[in-house]
Design a protein around this motif. Structure first.
Motif, PDB file in Angstrom:
ATOM      1  N   SER A 135       6.646  10.625  -2.806  1.00 23.44           N
ATOM      2  CA  SER A 135       6.565   9.235  -2.392  1.00 23.44           C
ATOM      3  C   SER A 135       5.271   9.011  -1.629  1.00 23.44           C
ATOM      4  N   SER A 136       4.605   7.887  -1.883  1.00 24.69           N
ATOM      5  CA  SER A 136       3.330   7.616  -1.240  1.00 24.69           C
ATOM      6  C   SER A 136       3.170   6.126  -0.984  1.00 24.69           C
ATOM      7  N   THR A 137       2.539   5.792   0.150  1.00 23.38           N
ATOM      8  CA  THR A 137       2.259   4.396   0.498  1.00 23.38           C
ATOM      9  C   THR A 137       0.817   4.279   0.973  1.00 23.38           C
ATOM     10  N   ASN A 138       0.088   3.299   0.426  1.00 23.02           N
ATOM     11  CA  ASN A 138      -1.291   3.020   0.830  1.00 23.02           C
ATOM     12  C   ASN A 138      -1.350   1.571   1.297  1.00 23.02           C
ATOM     13  N   ASP A 139      -1.809   1.368   2.548  1.00 20.86           N
ATOM     14  CA  ASP A 139      -1.844  -0.001   3.080  1.00 20.86           C
ATOM     15  C   ASP A 139      -3.047  -0.800   2.566  1.00 20.86           C
ATOM     16  N   ASN A 140      -3.914  -0.137   1.765  1.00 23.73           N
ATOM     17  CA  ASN A 140      -5.078  -0.802   1.167  1.00 23.73           C
ATOM     18  C   ASN A 140      -5.998  -1.451   2.194  1.00 23.73           C
ATOM     19  N   GLY A 141      -5.969  -0.943   3.405  1.00 27.05           N
ATOM     20  CA  GLY A 141      -6.939  -1.356   4.413  1.00 27.05           C
ATOM     21  C   GLY A 141      -6.582  -2.585   5.208  1.00 27.05           C
ATOM     22  N   PRO A 142      -7.294  -2.781   6.324  1.00 28.35           N
ATOM     23  CA  PRO A 142      -7.028  -3.925   7.203  1.00 28.35           C
ATOM     24  C   PRO A 142      -7.693  -5.215   6.734  1.00 28.35           C
ATOM     25  N   VAL A 143      -8.437  -5.158   5.615  1.00 29.37           N
ATOM     26  CA  VAL A 143      -9.127  -6.352   5.130  1.00 29.37           C
ATOM     27  C   VAL A 143      -8.112  -7.429   4.761  1.00 29.37           C
ATOM     28  N   VAL A 144      -8.387  -8.651   5.147  1.00 32.89           N
ATOM     29  CA  VAL A 144      -7.478  -9.751   4.850  1.00 32.89           C
ATOM     30  C   VAL A 144      -8.057 -10.618   3.744  1.00 32.89           C
ATOM     31  N   PRO A 156      -1.767  -6.470   0.139  1.00 35.96           N
ATOM     32  CA  PRO A 156      -0.447  -5.857  -0.049  1.00 35.96           C
ATOM     33  C   PRO A 156      -0.523  -4.340  -0.197  1.00 35.96           C
ATOM     34  N   ASP A 157       0.523  -3.683   0.252  1.00 32.45           N
ATOM     35  CA  ASP A 157       0.609  -2.228   0.137  1.00 32.45           C
ATOM     36  C   ASP A 157       0.833  -1.822  -1.317  1.00 32.45           C
ATOM     37  N   THR A 158       0.444  -0.582  -1.622  1.00 30.98           N
ATOM     38  CA  THR A 158       0.748   0.024  -2.917  1.00 30.98           C
ATOM     39  C   THR A 158       1.669   1.201  -2.683  1.00 30.98           C
TER      40      THR A 158
END
Length: 250
Positions: free
Chosen positions: A151-160, A180-182
């Motif tokens: 299982s893995s989660t990437n928040d794809n950075g703080p960029v809005v 959105p997270d991946t």
């Protein structure tokens, strides 16, 4: 090509490179090298991140044409300097991109015997350009059976991402939302009996606001003694593919 050696004092060293990476190796961007001793192992070159080394991938079986959809796309895959060490069933690793920028990863893995079964648990985290990815895996081996889940989660950075919520006269009112997270979830099951091995896997990737991606497949391998016959079939996100062939070494 794999090379290895050992000094009189017990210091181990080695390197590896693929033939198709010869040009990249000549410029220093392909292949890898290592030094290993009681202090641990130092690796350099074209490396995986420490989180990938400790967490790994689920398993799949094919000859070569089904792709590598069982593999997880770790964001730390282009690191070039790493350190790892192991003691009493526990392995620890840390890696970075020494070329500059913000890119680090670390991982931890434990493997041991529980009631005759081999259990392995891996945990890793990486930070690349502000993106944080956390991954965890667990596997169980018992007799001829092996199962693994990841299982893995990437928040794809703080960029809005900015989007116009309303417009009054000439003034635009802007709302900010996080990228959105991946999330990735996958598992594999393998069973080995004598010369025959059967493996099946399933993996899904979810990103809010986009269509989910799904991959699954099953394959068989039979050891002919000096030659291995393989065949597999897979559903690669809606595309049906299959392959078969033999591999051998001499």
């Amino acid at each position: 090509f794999g090379l290895s050696g050992e000094t009189d004092s017990g210091l181990e060293f080695g390197a590896s490179i693929r033939a198709d990476n010869a040009a990249a190796g000549n410029s220093g961007t392909g292949g890898s090298q290592y030094l290993s001793g009681s202090f641990g192992k130092i690796s350099m070159g074209d490396l995986n991140g420490a989180d990938e080394d400790m967490v790994g991938d689920i398993s799949a079986m094919s000859f070569g044409g089904l792709g590598s959809n069982q593999e997880h796309s770790y964001q730390s895959s282009s690191h070039n300097l790493a350190y790892s060490t192991s003691m009493a069933g526990i392995s620890f690793g840390v890696s970075t991109d020494a070329g500059g920028g913000s890119s680090t990863a670390m991982g931890l893995k434990w493997s041991g015997d529980l009631g005759g079964s081999t259990v392995t648990v891996g945990l890793g985290q990486s930070s690349v350009g502000g993106n944080t990815e956390t991954s965890i895996s667990a596997s169980l081996g018992m007799g001829g059976f092996t199962g693994k889940i990841l299982s893995s989660t990437n928040d794809n950075g703080p960029v809005v991402v900015k989007e116009v919520a309303a417009v009054a006269a000439t003034t635009a009112y802007v709302a900010e939302i996080k990228t959105p997270d991946t999330e990735t979830m996958g598992f594999s099951l393998s069973y080995n009996i004598d010369a025959l091995t059967i493996t099946a896997y399933n993996k899904g990737m979810t990103t809010t606001g986009t269509t989910d991606k799904k991959y699954s497949g099953v394959g068989v391998s039979y050891d002919l003694g000096g030659m291995v016959a393989k065949a597999g079939v897979a559903d690669a996100d809606g595309q049906s593919v299959m392959d078969f062939g033999v591999s051998f070494s001499f």
